[in-house]
Design an enzyme around this catalytic site. Structure first.
Site, PDB file in Angstrom:
ATOM      1  N   ASP A 323      37.817  37.797  40.008  1.00  0.00           N
ATOM      2  CA  ASP A 323      39.038  37.035  40.203  1.00  0.00           C
ATOM      3  C   ASP A 323      39.563  36.518  38.862  1.00  0.00           C
ATOM      4  O   ASP A 323      39.013  36.824  37.814  1.00  0.00           O
ATOM      5  CB  ASP A 323      38.779  35.901  41.197  1.00  0.00           C
ATOM      6  CG  ASP A 323      38.366  36.463  42.549  1.00  0.00           C
ATOM      7  OD1 ASP A 323      38.849  37.569  42.888  1.00  0.00           O
ATOM      8  OD2 ASP A 323      37.558  35.831  43.239  1.00  0.00           O
ATOM      9  N   GLU A 324      40.591  35.736  38.959  1.00  0.00           N
ATOM     10  CA  GLU A 324      41.311  35.377  37.731  1.00  0.00           C
ATOM     11  C   GLU A 324      40.597  34.337  36.867  1.00  0.00           C
ATOM     12  O   GLU A 324      40.362  33.227  37.279  1.00  0.00           O
ATOM     13  CB  GLU A 324      42.703  34.844  38.068  1.00  0.00           C
ATOM     14  CG  GLU A 324      43.591  35.842  38.773  1.00  0.00           C
ATOM     15  CD  GLU A 324      43.261  35.944  40.265  1.00  0.00           C
ATOM     16  OE1 GLU A 324      42.585  35.043  40.785  1.00  0.00           O
ATOM     17  OE2 GLU A 324      43.655  36.941  40.886  1.00  0.00           O
TER      18      GLU A 324
END
Lengths: 645, 645
Positions: A323-324
């Protein structure tokens, strides 16, 4: 190691595979060497005769001298001793006329690289053997091949005369083990490393934390393990020793600290890092927790944390998840920026898109926790499916694949049986040439490899019996075993989705579904016998005999098992399965009697039985009875219209 | 620790037992509690009902706080988890209303003493359990009792309502393990310590060297391990950790460095200590080597060596063996002289005579390597035989006994099966009141204990199958297993004395005799069935059914086994045994058919068969076929004259 030194290397392997499998197309012919080798080498030239190996067996090493190589040879000799019961010389001897001469040209990189040459050549004649490799990694692989070649004969132990030239098809042959959900002790992981080495896998992808547990000692942030685990974690010195253990076996350890999601265990000690207000605990039922990407503190924490962890894990690859983790740390890291340029990307977004795409793709990899049969995993070629349409440059980026052992339902007791022997088929898919595809040959070789893997301490076969004892609370578990060997756990995510309460990582894992093998050998053999019997036009008496013995055992089993089922709360749920198994036995025998006499069975009986079997196919106690379909075939055949295949 | 600080404590346990055993006299009635406890506690008062134990199980500790006690509780909870598959809280919780309350009054001595009180009281009601003891050693024992009480019921796991007051009969309950002849790795020893703790044994007598190997790292005399071993020895830090591991389990580690004899491995590095000219090696076939007792250097060496070793082994007892280490060191040691006076001896000679007498006596102790059946060991009471005629003061010096595991034929693979479960019966003999004597009850409880011991990692049952795989070189070993389960290794010193060459500690230990269990459960059950059938006047149909099933399996087994026997050089020698087993099956079935019809079998047939069976009794491949005698009884009964028992 720079501040974000390891961040750049978070590039995961891409593995583009199709989940749609066509098993029927797999029976590709391939040369059968008669050797029980897994993975099958790229080239095997069988010779005539054998090299006897007895207590006078000796080893000499020429070429590079390297402590790791020497330890590898000591381990090889110890394995050899264990395999034969002969107490061999522990230390390699510089014999002038050794049984096995080992020659490696180079040592391996300080931290193992994907670019290293893992090939080897093993030449065995009647008078001696020679193992050569450009890199000591090849020697380690070749020694495993040699061990698999050792066989018992009427005259003693021996290895066949053969010339093997071998190299891997893919550079990344990994096994992911998740220790976040359920802690797995290092001795269990070590025997799995031994198993990986035996089938030439070279990456342990270690998923070290999840919402339910943070498993590494941090000295900078001790609350990570203190508040973020149930007290079960690896100390730094244990990790160092474990990484060295893996390295000795030619295996890289790639740690994974998935960020920013799945981080509840991390916030238990450091709630200020979270996006939400907290408090956070590792208790079940909480929502997935995500880091606050807008606070400078988050990055400071990640920076310090990764700096500490990177010292423990020397591997180039260091996975922080899919994820980010936006901008800042990537911008700050010149190596990341260099990587972006080198790969023709424009910016961080491109890198992240690449990253996420790779991660998504690997999620349809070889998921061992889904309980698929070996043949289904075996059929998945990294270069097939969507990958087939890639251009050559894109294909060259496909580095290999990983078998993934997520641990929602896994304990130290059952993890081996979830990994082995299926993992060996995946190892073959990643090592051997793409033409090696015959599932029949694979199953045969896997059957032999499976008991040999027990020498390494793996318990994938032996752990079943103690578990049955526990469930039954008594010594005589024969009838329970008969049932256990005909069932498999439900597939895919069925178990999780059929939960009536929130999944709890501290829940007991002591039901039959927790220990039943993902693939029933018994059911497979029975299916093969039914296939052979029907295929022979009902004339194959040996197959019929086996079918009959099985059916009679199952018919009588419920009466034997019933008292046990009533006695133990863990066995109550198996009563319907046990009844089904007996009913299947009765029905199968009735069908067989008619087939035997070439007299069609009554249509009304068939209709009734087939309806019963249809009901027997539904999962019970999260288990599937795997012998229904072949009995269905017998009943259908007993209609008397399809005497020939 | 003085110069000869540990020499004084070389006084070994006396154990005066008669080797003449009268099994028939053992069926002394005793109250049967229906609890599968080994050793049986001195007092068990069964109540009504149960205490359910589930995931909410909690522990609280009052009384002394002690890190060792807390580690013991953590271990208990881990064991409990393993036994139930429930993931329990790892750490004892100071709950106000705990399931189990633990209260110890005192801690244990810094180095465990014989005089310490090991008693405990365990009171279990429907609402909770309380374990109290004057000394934490009692708590450790009581926790083991609790674990043995856990059973699976129709409603969940539970322990029965019961009041147990328990204490050992003897203070010294030992197991000797010899690691000189064959090195046994620490993980194998550790699981045996766990097993000892489970049956409340408290002394590991560690025979650390012999002619064939010196197994301890000496920093003062490094050539001891370097020249005196095959590279396999324990480092000092390993030993410290091992001694602590044992201590945590209430087990003392008493090292033995036997001097002056059996010292070839010692002279390999230090030939100047020997009586003879040397050179010395650990190679087989050499004569037993003896220290030179006339040289001052010898005593200087012993002094320094023991000084170093004594720092590793804090126990009061430190065994240096039974032969003559004359005068000087004993004279120099005031404690020894004090001991001599305290025991009413006149001089060193008296002490040595005492010493030697004791040592000789212990040599007819519980020798596990002689492959005796459990019942035979169980029948040996330390206070019976010659000891019965001792006066009370003499009797009070009988401190207990030891099971002895000499390792001429022992490897890490088979050692567990040589020790367990027989050792548990010896543990019961040394712990339980002398009235606990019924071998039937013992075998029943042992059967249940045996599979529970597997939770500790012991392989006494499970190691057989991998060994059969090795011998057969293939996965299907069912027929080999059938044969293996009907045989036992030859008894006493028969194997050693039937050797055609010099015994060589490096020889392979991979034959069936090396892994066949010392006592065949299969044969014992068969014998019981035959006894029940004959005892019932040939009317017990259940017994007859079991006999028939066994006989038919054996009859058919040779045909199934034959191909395997031909394929493997390690199995060739079993052909005559396999033929015998099949012949026995045929003969037994013929006899059974006649008994079934109440028709006498032909006299000539009987004569022929009994002659055949007589031949089947002779050892083959160092193995005894244990099912001959009961079939003999069937054949004799089929004469038709002894219809009633």
């Amino acid at each position: 190691m720079g501040k974000f030194g390891m961040l750049l290397n978070t590039i995961r392997i891409l593995l583009i595979v199709s989940a749609a499998l066509v098993l029927a197309s797999l029976a590709v012919a391939q040369p059968q060497h008669g050797f029980n080798l897994v993975p099958m080498p790229s080239s095997v030239q069988a010779g005539v005769g054998q090299l006897p190996v007895d207590r006078s067996f000796s080893v000499a090493i020429t070429g590079i001298r390297d402590a790791r190589l020497e330890r590898g040879v000591v381990r090889f000799v110890a394995e050899f001793s264990r395999q034969t019961g002969m107490l061999l010389q522990q230390k390699p001897v510089g014999s002038a006329n050794p049984t096995l001469l080992i020659h490696a040209v180079h040592g391996s990189e300080k931290a193992q690289k994907l670019s290293e040459d893992e090939s080897y050549e093993l030449v065995i004649s009647r008078s001696g053997a020679k193992l050569t490799a450009p890199n000591l990694l090849g020697i380690l692989h070749g020694l495993q091949t040699f061990l698999q070649l050792v066989e018992i004969t009427a005259n003693g132990f021996a290895v066949p005369v053969v010339t093997i030239k071998d190299q891997p098809r893919f550079a990344w042959r990994g096994l992911l083990i998740d220790v976040g959900r359920h802690f797995i002790p290092l001795d269990v992981l070590k025997r799995n490393l031994d198993g990986m080495a035996a089938v030439k896998m070279n990456v342990l992808h270690w998923h070290l934390y999840d919402n339910e547990g943070f498993r590494v000692e941090s000295k900078r942030f001790p609350k990570l393990q203190e508040a973020g685990s149930d007290g079960l974690y690896y100390t730094q010195s244990e990790i160092r020793e474990f990484v060295a253990y893996a390295r000795d076996r030619g295996i890289r350890v790639v740690p994974e600290f998935e960020m920013p999601g799945h981080s509840r265990s991390l916030f238990a000690g450091y709630p200020e890092l979270a996006s939400g207000p907290g408090p956070y605990t590792i208790e079940p039922g909480g929502a997935d927790a995500v880091m606050d990407p807008t606070r400078e503190e988050t990055y400071k924490f990640i920076n310090k944390f990764i700096d500490e962890m990177a010292k423990l894990f020397p591997d180039d690859y260091f996975h922080i998840g899919g994820d980010e983790v936006n901008g800042q740390p990537w911008d700050a890291n010149p190596k990341i920026q260099a990587f972006i340029r080198a790969h023709g990307m424009k910016n961080n977004q491109d890198l992240q898109a690449y990253f996420n795409q790779r991660l998504q793709k690997i999620l349809i990899g070889y998921y061992l926790d889904l309980m698929w049969p070996t043949s289904r995993h075996y059929a998945v070629d990294p270069m097939s499916g969507a990958a087939a349409s890639l251009n050559p440059e894109e294909k060259s980026r496909i580095l290999g694949g990983e078998a993934c052992m997520w641990s929602e339902w896994v304990t130290p007791e059952n993890i081996d049986s979830r990994i082995w022997p299926r993992n060996a088929a995946i190892a073959e898919r990643l090592w051997s040439p793409p033409e090696v595809q015959d599932p029949g040959s694979m199953y045969e070789r896997l059957g032999e490899l499976s008991w040999r893997l027990e020498w390494l301490g793996l318990t994938h076969r032996s752990a079943l019996i103690p578990a049955l004892h526990r469930m039954a609370g008594t010594d005589d578990v024969a009838a329970l075993r008969t049932l256990a060997e005909t069932v498999e756990p439900v597939k895919d995510y069925t178990r999780m989705s059929s939960l009536k309460t929130t999944w709890d990582f501290r829940g007991p894992l002591n039901r039959l579904v927790d220990v039943a093998h993902p693939e029933s050998d018994q059911a497979r053999h029975f299916r093969d016998s039914v296939q052979a019997y029907i295929g022979s036009g009902f004339t194959d008496r040996a197959a019929e005999g086996e079918i009959r013995t099985n059916l009679a055992t199952w018919r009588d089993n419920d009466a034997r098992l019933r008292p046990l089922l009533e006695q133990s709360f863990l066995l109550h749920e198996l009563a319907p399965l046990s009844e089904d198994l007996s009913a299947i036995g009765v029905a199968g025998l009735f069908a067989l009697d008619h087939l035997d006499k070439s007299a069609p069975s009554p249509a009304s009986w068939r209709a009734q039985q087939l309806a019963l079997l249809e009901r027997a196919k539904t999962p019970k106690a999260d288990l599937l009875l795997m012998v229904v379909a072949p009995v269905q075939r017998l009943i259908e055949a007993s209609a008397g219209q399809t005497q020939k295949p």
